[in-house]
Design an enzyme around this catalytic site. Structure first.
Site, PDB file in Angstrom:
ATOM      1  N   HIS A   1      -4.450  -3.016  16.738  1.00  0.00           N
ATOM      2  CA  HIS A   1      -5.030  -3.146  15.386  1.00  0.00           C
ATOM      3  C   HIS A   1      -6.620  -3.039  15.670  1.00  0.00           C
ATOM      4  O   HIS A   1      -7.052  -3.912  16.193  1.00  0.00           O
ATOM      5  CB  HIS A   1      -4.463  -4.110  14.418  1.00  0.00           C
ATOM      6  CG  HIS A   1      -5.284  -4.047  13.134  1.00  0.00           C
ATOM      7  ND1 HIS A   1      -4.887  -3.300  12.318  1.00  0.00           N
ATOM      8  CD2 HIS A   1      -6.250  -4.682  12.540  1.00  0.00           C
ATOM      9  CE1 HIS A   1      -5.560  -3.291  10.905  1.00  0.00           C
ATOM     10  NE2 HIS A   1      -6.386  -4.376  11.257  1.00  0.00           N
TER      11      HIS A   1
ATOM     12  N   ARG B   1       3.129   3.759   9.480  1.00  0.00           N
ATOM     13  CA  ARG B   1       4.127   3.542   8.826  1.00  0.00           C
ATOM     14  C   ARG B   1       4.616   1.830   8.882  1.00  0.00           C
ATOM     15  O   ARG B   1       4.669   1.708   9.799  1.00  0.00           O
ATOM     16  CB  ARG B   1       5.762   4.011   9.116  1.00  0.00           C
ATOM     17  CG  ARG B   1       5.350   5.744   9.229  1.00  0.00           C
ATOM     18  CD  ARG B   1       5.279   6.344   7.809  1.00  0.00           C
ATOM     19  NE  ARG B   1       6.171   6.225   6.693  1.00  0.00           N
ATOM     20  CZ  ARG B   1       6.015   6.554   5.457  1.00  0.00           C
ATOM     21  NH1 ARG B   1       5.020   7.059   4.989  1.00  0.00           N
ATOM     22  NH2 ARG B   1       6.701   6.027   4.668  1.00  0.00           N
TER      23      ARG B   1
END
Ligand code: GAR
Length: 217
Positions: free
Chosen positions: A110, A92
């Site tokens: 990431h 999100r």
């Protein structure tokens, strides 16, 4: 006192699992205070319950807007006495208000060498681009997506025959090392943010570069 970490997940939870395993070592300086998923079916919730962690499901679509969803996250995290919030596959986007509330206490992992390849479908785009290395990044979160002061990176080679799933698996192995390492460094007080850049105290860096392709003489 160990650093109390709140982990936010949306799915598989393999990075959460790596952190659970790190925290099981007596000398690891952090502990998981709470795991929150925005998806009730997340496999990571099963992993957390298997490790006897406190879990909560906060489903974003049950809230009127992002702001009220994030307020619910913050209330739960603060009630659990969380010092550091870790986004571990939490899919999100967060508002500037949530990010600033948790400034320099909010990290993300990431699967690329940021600032390259932000966003989704990273491994497909990495392969299509022809770069010879990819990797993963653990960074403090800023309001822009996949941006913020970098704490740890790991570089992995891209192989000529790689499918996205092959590269994803290679990068994921590195993620499982980098996330516990970043949290250890933060918990040990080694990580300073100066002018929006991280300085790490008392560590060394590799001496040599890597070349890909290799094997030529
Ligand atoms: C990981 O590869 C993580 O880097 C990525 O989602 C995966 C979650 O896996 N996160 C992002 O792409 C965020 N921009 P996991 O649920 O098995 O830890």
């Amino acid at each position: 006192m160990k650093l109390r970490v709140g982990v936010l997940i949306s799915g598989r939870g393999s990075n959460l699992q790596a952190l659970i395993e790190a925290c099981a070592k007596p000398d690891y300086p952090a502990e998981i205070a709470l795991v929150i998923s925005n998806e009730p079916e997340a496999m990571g919730l099963v992993r957390a319950q298997g490790a006897d962690l406190t879990t909560e499901t906060i489903e974003h679509h049950l809230f009127e807007d992002r702001r009220t969803f994030e307020d619910a996250l913050t209330i739960s995290l603060e009630k659990a006495g969380v010092d550091l919030v870790c986004l571990a596959g939490f899919m999100r986007l967060l508002t500037a208000s949530f990010v600033s509330h948790w400034e320099n206490r909010l990290i993300n992992i990431h699967p690329s060498l940021l600032p390259a390849f932000k966003g989704l479908d990273v491994h497909e785009r990495v392969i299509a681009s022809g770069v010879r290395f990819s990797g993963c990044t653990v960074h403090f979160v800023r309001a822009d997506m996949d941006a913020g002061p970098i704490i740890v990176q790991s570089a992995v080679p891209v192989h000529p025959a790689d499918e996205p799933k092959d590269l994803a698996a290679r990068v994921l192995t590195s993620e499982h090392e980098c996330l516990p390492l970043a949290i250890r460094m933060i918990a040990e007080g080694r990580v300073r943010v100066e002018n929006d850049v991280v300085r790490v105290v008392g560590t060394t860096s590799p001496v040599n570069g890597l070349i890909n392709p290799s094997g030529f003489s």
